[in-house]
Structures are given as structure tokens and as C-alpha cells.
Design a protein around this motif. Sequence first.
Motif, PDB file in Angstrom:
ATOM      1  N   ALA A   1     104.745  56.931  44.662  1.00  0.00           N
ATOM      2  CA  ALA A   1     104.805  58.397  44.699  1.00  0.00           C
ATOM      3  C   ALA A   1     103.860  58.953  43.646  1.00  0.00           C
ATOM      4  CB  ALA A   1     106.237  58.865  44.441  1.00  0.00           C
ATOM      5  N   VAL A   2     102.601  59.068  44.006  1.00  0.00           N
ATOM      6  CA  VAL A   2     101.592  59.530  43.046  1.00  0.00           C
ATOM      7  C   VAL A   2     101.101  60.931  43.403  1.00  0.00           C
ATOM      8  CG1 VAL A   2     100.800  57.246  42.392  1.00  0.00           C
ATOM      9  CG2 VAL A   2      99.821  58.329  44.409  1.00  0.00           C
ATOM     10  N   GLY A   3     101.898  61.674  44.152  1.00  0.00           N
ATOM     11  CA  GLY A   3     101.479  63.008  44.554  1.00  0.00           C
ATOM     12  C   GLY A   3     100.640  62.954  45.817  1.00  0.00           C
ATOM     13  N   ARG A   4     100.247  64.108  46.293  1.00  0.00           N
ATOM     14  CA  ARG A   4      99.485  64.168  47.535  1.00  0.00           C
ATOM     15  C   ARG A   4      98.025  63.855  47.284  1.00  0.00           C
ATOM     16  NH1 ARG A   4     101.176  69.655  50.542  1.00  0.00           N
ATOM     17  NH2 ARG A   4     100.139  68.609  52.271  1.00  0.00           N
ATOM     18  N   ALA A   5      97.537  62.852  47.997  1.00  0.00           N
ATOM     19  CA  ALA A   5      96.131  62.459  47.839  1.00  0.00           C
ATOM     20  C   ALA A   5      95.239  63.472  48.544  1.00  0.00           C
ATOM     21  CB  ALA A   5      95.913  61.070  48.424  1.00  0.00           C
ATOM     22  N   PRO A   6      94.092  63.804  47.940  1.00  0.00           N
ATOM     23  CA  PRO A   6      93.189  64.745  48.609  1.00  0.00           C
ATOM     24  C   PRO A   6      92.584  64.155  49.872  1.00  0.00           C
ATOM     25  CG  PRO A   6      92.153  63.846  46.643  1.00  0.00           C
ATOM     26  CD  PRO A   6      93.570  63.370  46.644  1.00  0.00           C
ATOM     27  N   VAL A   7      92.465  64.967  50.884  1.00  0.00           N
ATOM     28  CA  VAL A   7      91.868  64.579  52.157  1.00  0.00           C
ATOM     29  C   VAL A   7      90.458  65.170  52.202  1.00  0.00           C
ATOM     30  CG1 VAL A   7      92.031  64.881  54.663  1.00  0.00           C
ATOM     31  CG2 VAL A   7      94.101  64.492  53.318  1.00  0.00           C
ATOM     32  N   THR A   8      89.533  64.449  52.803  1.00  0.00           N
ATOM     33  CA  THR A   8      88.157  64.948  52.916  1.00  0.00           C
ATOM     34  C   THR A   8      87.740  65.021  54.382  1.00  0.00           C
ATOM     35  OG1 THR A   8      87.533  64.024  50.767  1.00  0.00           O
ATOM     36  CG2 THR A   8      85.748  64.527  52.292  1.00  0.00           C
ATOM     37  N   LEU A   9      87.234  66.191  54.776  1.00  0.00           N
ATOM     38  CA  LEU A   9      86.645  66.369  56.103  1.00  0.00           C
ATOM     39  C   LEU A   9      85.167  66.684  55.908  1.00  0.00           C
ATOM     40  CD1 LEU A   9      89.214  68.622  58.049  1.00  0.00           C
ATOM     41  CD2 LEU A   9      88.955  66.143  58.180  1.00  0.00           C
ATOM     42  N   ARG A  10      84.334  66.156  56.793  1.00  0.00           N
ATOM     43  CA  ARG A  10      82.898  66.465  56.729  1.00  0.00           C
ATOM     44  C   ARG A  10      82.519  67.229  57.995  1.00  0.00           C
ATOM     45  NH1 ARG A  10      79.596  61.223  55.838  1.00  0.00           N
ATOM     46  NH2 ARG A  10      77.901  62.658  55.389  1.00  0.00           N
ATOM     47  N   LEU A  11      82.289  68.527  57.839  1.00  0.00           N
ATOM     48  CA  LEU A  11      81.859  69.354  58.959  1.00  0.00           C
ATOM     49  C   LEU A  11      80.352  69.210  59.114  1.00  0.00           C
ATOM     50  CD1 LEU A  11      83.838  72.633  58.130  1.00  0.00           C
ATOM     51  CD2 LEU A  11      84.640  70.601  59.332  1.00  0.00           C
ATOM     52  N   VAL A  12      79.871  69.350  60.345  1.00  0.00           N
ATOM     53  CA  VAL A  12      78.429  69.293  60.624  1.00  0.00           C
ATOM     54  C   VAL A  12      78.028  70.671  61.140  1.00  0.00           C
ATOM     55  CG1 VAL A  12      76.639  68.156  61.978  1.00  0.00           C
ATOM     56  CG2 VAL A  12      78.579  66.837  61.157  1.00  0.00           C
ATOM     57  N   ILE A  13      77.186  71.355  60.383  1.00  0.00           N
ATOM     58  CA  ILE A  13      76.853  72.761  60.668  1.00  0.00           C
ATOM     59  C   ILE A  13      75.339  72.946  60.683  1.00  0.00           C
ATOM     60  CG2 ILE A  13      77.018  75.115  59.715  1.00  0.00           C
ATOM     61  CD1 ILE A  13      79.763  74.358  58.635  1.00  0.00           C
ATOM     62  N   PRO A  14      74.803  73.728  61.654  1.00  0.00           N
ATOM     63  CA  PRO A  14      73.359  74.000  61.666  1.00  0.00           C
ATOM     64  C   PRO A  14      72.884  74.542  60.319  1.00  0.00           C
ATOM     65  CG  PRO A  14      74.340  74.761  63.713  1.00  0.00           C
ATOM     66  CD  PRO A  14      75.482  74.346  62.819  1.00  0.00           C
ATOM     67  N   ALA A  15      71.762  74.027  59.847  1.00  0.00           N
ATOM     68  CA  ALA A  15      71.242  74.419  58.533  1.00  0.00           C
ATOM     69  C   ALA A  15      71.003  75.922  58.446  1.00  0.00           C
ATOM     70  CB  ALA A  15      69.958  73.658  58.240  1.00  0.00           C
ATOM     71  N   SER A  16      70.634  76.555  59.577  1.00  0.00           N
ATOM     72  CA  SER A  16      70.344  77.991  59.557  1.00  0.00           C
ATOM     73  C   SER A  16      71.586  78.833  59.254  1.00  0.00           C
ATOM     74  CB  SER A  16      69.732  78.428  60.899  1.00  0.00           C
ATOM     75  OG  SER A  16      70.624  78.168  61.967  1.00  0.00           O
ATOM     76  N   GLN A  17      72.782  78.233  59.386  1.00  0.00           N
ATOM     77  CA  GLN A  17      74.013  78.961  59.081  1.00  0.00           C
ATOM     78  C   GLN A  17      74.502  78.684  57.661  1.00  0.00           C
ATOM     79  OE1 GLN A  17      76.109  77.421  62.666  1.00  0.00           O
ATOM     80  NE2 GLN A  17      76.608  79.545  63.072  1.00  0.00           N
ATOM     81  N   CYS A  18      73.933  77.670  57.018  1.00  0.00           N
ATOM     82  CA  CYS A  18      74.421  77.290  55.690  1.00  0.00           C
ATOM     83  C   CYS A  18      74.107  78.336  54.625  1.00  0.00           C
ATOM     84  CB  CYS A  18      73.841  75.933  55.281  1.00  0.00           C
ATOM     85  SG  CYS A  18      74.556  74.562  56.245  1.00  0.00           S
ATOM     86  N   GLY A  19      73.024  79.086  54.821  1.00  0.00           N
ATOM     87  CA  GLY A  19      72.691  80.144  53.864  1.00  0.00           C
ATOM     88  C   GLY A  19      73.788  81.197  53.798  1.00  0.00           C
ATOM     89  N   SER A  20      74.312  81.578  54.964  1.00  0.00           N
ATOM     90  CA  SER A  20      75.402  82.557  55.005  1.00  0.00           C
ATOM     91  C   SER A  20      76.666  81.993  54.380  1.00  0.00           C
ATOM     92  CB  SER A  20      75.694  82.969  56.455  1.00  0.00           C
ATOM     93  OG  SER A  20      74.557  83.563  57.053  1.00  0.00           O
ATOM     94  N   LEU A  21      76.873  80.693  54.567  1.00  0.00           N
ATOM     95  CA  LEU A  21      78.064  80.043  54.017  1.00  0.00           C
ATOM     96  C   LEU A  21      77.992  79.958  52.490  1.00  0.00           C
ATOM     97  CD1 LEU A  21      80.698  78.509  54.462  1.00  0.00           C
ATOM     98  CD2 LEU A  21      79.366  76.439  54.853  1.00  0.00           C
TER      99      LEU A  21
END
Length: 205
Positions: free
Chosen positions: A96-116
Motif C-alpha cells: 500500500a504505497v498510495g496511488r501510482a501515477p498513470v501516464t497516457l501519451r496523446l498524439v496530436i497534430p503539431a499545428s494544434q500544439c501551439g494553441s495547447l
Amino acid sequence: MASPDRASSVGGSPDETELSITLTLRMLMHGKVTAEGLGTAQGGQQCPGARITISEGSCPERITTITGSTDAVFRAVSMIAFKLEEDLGAGSDGAAVGRAPVTLRLVIPASQCGSLIGKAGTKIREIRESTGAQVQVAGDLLPNSTERAVTVSGVPDTIIQCVRQICAVILESPPKGATIPYHPGLSLGTILLSANQVRGHRPHG
């Protein structure tokens, strides 16, 4: 910003219009995790309205594509995040070491990353602060594509809120120009290796 309760309501009022938008979300996941964790999701048993496809190939990583209404897509992401957390917990010898962090890798067009990212990083900082999740936008394009990886880490609840905010940004900022999607099997290393083999075996004459 939509309240969490909106997803469970049904109706045609203006406030509900965003739930009828069709959203496509692409994620980069390990093949083993994808096959085991999404078996139920692909059957649509727990996330009706979402269509989940997994790319073919022998490489370790696969592209998982979720398409459907925003509500259905978020339910699918929620199920995936909790499944990943469950798998992480099962691998910690029951400690019982607490909740382990989960990692998701989204794939997004580079042209939208500036807005993000926002001007001087203001938008991505706002998303981090309001959700508590860690968000990192890769500086380089994924090989042979015009897409970037956006890594989201945290406990499932924070990840789900973070993905909601990311999707809100990309829905408001459609990609510019043609998007060349990333395919995990086409790595730059493979292409360089092939090129070296061609140079090394030049026909005589």
C-alpha cells in the motif's frame, strides 16, 4: 468549461451541443497494455458510442484511436486510465504505497500544439494548475509525421480532467494544413538502417 455532471445529462439544449460533437483521440500505448486493457472497451460493453481501434504491427507500441461523441470518448479514456492504474497496483506486490501515477501519451497534430501550449506557455500552465496533472508537449515531431506526443501523468481522476481540457483546446483550434499521421512501425532508425544497407551493397559495374 463544462461541469463534470454535464456528461450524464441528456437533452438537446444549447448547453449540451458539445456532447454531440464527434471527437477522434489518438494515443500511443504499449502493445501488451493495449491488448489486455482495451479488450472490454473494444467490445463497447462499458463505453457505448465510442469506437476503439488498435493499429496493427509487430513493434512494441501501437496507436489506439478512440472515435465517438465527446462524452463517449471521455468515458473510454476514463476506463483506460483506471485499467492502467489497476495494472500498476497489481505489479507492486500488494504494497500500500498510495496511488501510482498513470501516464497516457496523446498524439496530436503539431499545428494544434501551439494553441495547447499558449502564449509563453500560459495555456498549458493553466491546465496543469487546474487539474493537478503533469502535461508535457514533445519538442520534436514523431518520426515521419506532422504529429507530436503530449504526455499526461497523474492519478486517473486528474488525467481525465486534463484530457477534457486538452480536447476542448484542440476542438477550438482545428489542425492547419495536411496532417501526416504517425505510424509506430515507420521509425527513422529503420529508414537509416535501410539506407546504410543500400550504400553498403552498391552493385559493381
